[in-house]
Structure formats: C-alpha cells, structure tokens
Design a protein around this motif. Structure first.
Motif, mmCIF file in Angstrom:
data_model
loop_
_atom_site.group_PDB
_atom_site.id
_atom_site.type_symbol
_atom_site.label_atom_id
_atom_site.label_comp_id
_atom_site.label_asym_id
_atom_site.label_seq_id
_atom_site.Cartn_x
_atom_site.Cartn_y
_atom_site.Cartn_z
ATOM 1 N N PRO A 144 62.002 -75.872 33.461
ATOM 2 C CA PRO A 144 61.333 -77.167 33.627
ATOM 3 C C PRO A 144 60.099 -77.072 34.517
ATOM 4 O O PRO A 144 59.886 -76.096 35.236
ATOM 5 C CB PRO A 144 62.412 -78.008 34.314
ATOM 6 C CG PRO A 144 63.133 -77.013 35.181
ATOM 7 C CD PRO A 144 63.094 -75.693 34.436
ATOM 8 N N LEU A 151 61.648 -84.094 35.530
ATOM 9 C CA LEU A 151 61.472 -82.697 35.157
ATOM 10 C C LEU A 151 61.247 -82.620 33.652
ATOM 11 O O LEU A 151 62.015 -83.185 32.877
ATOM 12 C CB LEU A 151 62.696 -81.871 35.549
ATOM 13 C CG LEU A 151 62.988 -81.740 37.045
ATOM 14 C CD1 LEU A 151 64.299 -80.975 37.262
ATOM 15 C CD2 LEU A 151 61.851 -81.025 37.760
ATOM 16 N N PRO A 153 60.611 -79.987 30.321
ATOM 17 C CA PRO A 153 60.627 -78.597 29.866
ATOM 18 C C PRO A 153 59.200 -78.078 29.680
ATOM 19 O O PRO A 153 58.346 -78.758 29.106
ATOM 20 C CB PRO A 153 61.374 -78.672 28.532
ATOM 21 C CG PRO A 153 62.167 -79.931 28.596
ATOM 22 C CD PRO A 153 61.350 -80.884 29.414
#
Length: 301
Positions: A144, A151, A153
């Motif tokens: 992340p 958060l 990816p």
C-alpha cells in the motif's frame, strides 16, 4: 450516507476511478476506430481479453510449458508485448476482412466483428476453460501507499496514473499533431491525401492497430485486478459502448472524459444506492440520447 465512513466512501470512489480509467481507454479505442474508419468494432472486448490472457500466459505459463518453471516474461515486457501482438492480430483482421466493408452500411461491420468476437471467446474458452485466472503485479508495485486518509494499493495508483497519461497522450496525438490531421483528412477525402504521396490504406491499418492496442494495454493493466476469463471483455463492452454513445460517436475527448466521469458516478452510486450501480450508466445514456442525440461532445449532423 451518514453511516458511511470517509475511508469507505473514498475507497468506492477510487474503485470507480479505476473502472473509469478502463472505460476511458477502451472507449477511446472504439472512438478512434469508429471516427476514422466508420467501423463499430465488436471485437474490442475480445481483444481486451486476449491481451490479458497473453500477459497471464507470459507471466505464469511459458516456463512450465518449456519445462523451466522459473522462466517467465517480465511484467513490463508483457505490458508492451501483449498489446503489440493484439494490435498485429487486429491489423490482420482489418486487412483481410474489414477492408471489404468500409463502403457498406455499419451493420455489416458490426455483424462481422461480433462474429469474430464470438470465435475468439470460444477459442479461449476451449483452451483455458471458464474459471478465472490471474497474476500478481510486479514486486515494486505491491503493497500500500499512504495518502493521508487511507491506504491505497500501489498498483491501483499506478493504473490510474498510467491510464490518465495514455489517454492524454492519445488525445494530443489525434487532436493536436500533424499526424492526427492526416488521419482525419484520410477519412474525409482519401483521394486528396493520396495525391500528396500518403499511403492511406496503410495509415488506416495502423490506426486500427493503435485503437486495438489501447484495448490491449487496458487488458494487461486490468489482469492483476480482475479475474481473467474468456468473457471478461464482453461484460465490459456494454458499458464501453454506452460511454462512446454518451460522449459522442467518434469523439476521442468525449470518450476520455465520459469514461472517467461515469466510472466515478458508478463508484458513488455503489455508496449511495448500491442497487442502482449496475444500471446508472444506461440511465445516463438514455437521458443523454433524449437531450443530445449526438452525444455530449459529438457534432450534430
């Protein structure tokens, strides 16, 4: 709405933006092919699927097939090679089949490309089945990234950035360069353009290949996010055609803006009223056709 956290709301909008990026790239390819060649390309979804499968084969299957399990194609190479192979395949279709239909009604091209798409989907279903496949993104894009309130990816951030860059570069190429002017002139007055020494048939073939390559790039980028199946392109094609209609048939800018916008609207609808998320795009298409039949960015006849 008040019960939804900011993180969940932004997560759905992010998912919608990613979907919008795929809609934009696919619809831009369709808009280029229709706007410059007057062909409704129903194989677009199958070519999107074909590129995803080619990337999956290169990253996971080449080694076992050759008896070397550790051998695999690099993701970055697959991102270039798979769309290139799909473009070559598309250009072969254009040279052998579609070229005979340019002066006929749009229905003939639609039926031909629809038939080719069915053959492609059937072939991949025969060899690879219907169960979903997939592969991991490259190691540098795994994990992340902290954007403050949530958060994300890394790979999804990369998909958004790469898609926006490709869409803007495509728009600039076709709308702001001499090459784009030649392409538009080639569809309006090909004989005049040939008089200046430009090989119009080759230019048309390369244009078709470029439009198909956009679908291929979208397929490779989508493969680590969605399940790779022979029907993955068909499930997106209905929405992509709606995007092209709303933006205006043949409008590259309309395809880009409408694809991104509808992706965000679809993501927002999943938060506010999930039951309507599968039909909101088509409701907007119906309203757009009622209010502006030529599309938001299309030119009235």
């Amino acid at each position: 709405m008040s019960d939804i956290s900011l993180q969940a709301f932004m997560a759905q909008l992010t998912i919608g933006l990613i979907g919008g990026c795929f809609y934009a790239m696919l619809s831009m390819g369709l808009a280029i092919i229709f706007g410059l060649l007057n062909i409704i390309n129903f194989t677009h979804g199958a070519q999107f699927m074909m590129a995803a499968f080619l990337a999956w084969i290169g990253l996971t299957q080449v080694g076992p097939w050759l008896g070397q399990p550790d051998l695999q194609v690099n993701f970055w190479l697959a991102l270039v090679l798979a769309p290139a192979l799909v473009a070559v395949f598309g250009m072969a279709i254009e040279r052998t089949l579609l070229r005979r239909l340019y002066h006929l009604d749009h229905l003939y091209g639609l039926l031909l490309t629809f038939g080719v798409a069915l053959v492609m989907e059937g072939g991949f279903r025969y060899f690879f089945g219907v169960s979903g496949q997939g592969y991991e993104p490259p190691e540098i894009l795994q994990g992340p990234v902290d954007v403050g309130f949530m958060l994300l990816p890394k790979y999804r951030v990369f998909v958004v950035a790469a898609s926006l860059l490709i869409c803007l570069a495509t728009w600039y190429l076709f709308e702001r360069t001499k090459l784009g002017a030649y392409l538009r002139a080639g569809t309006e007055n090909p004989r005049l353009l040939q008089a200046f020494g430009i090989n119009v048939p080759v230019m048309i073939t390369l244009t078709y290949g470029f439009g198909v390559a956009l679908a291929g790039i979208a397929g490779v980028l989508a493969a680590p996010i969605m399940q790779i199946t022979p029907l993955m392109g068909g499930s997106l094609l209905n929405i992509v055609f709606a995007v092209v209609v709303i933006g205006g048939l043949g409008s590259i800018l309309g395809a880009m803006v409408t694809g991104l916008g509808l992706g965000l609207i679809e993501g927002l609808t999943k938060v506010v009223y999930p039951e309507a998320s599968t039909v909101v795009v088509f409701v907007i298409m119906a309203l757009a056709l009622l209010l502006r039949p030529a599309g938001l960015f299309g030119r009235e006849a």
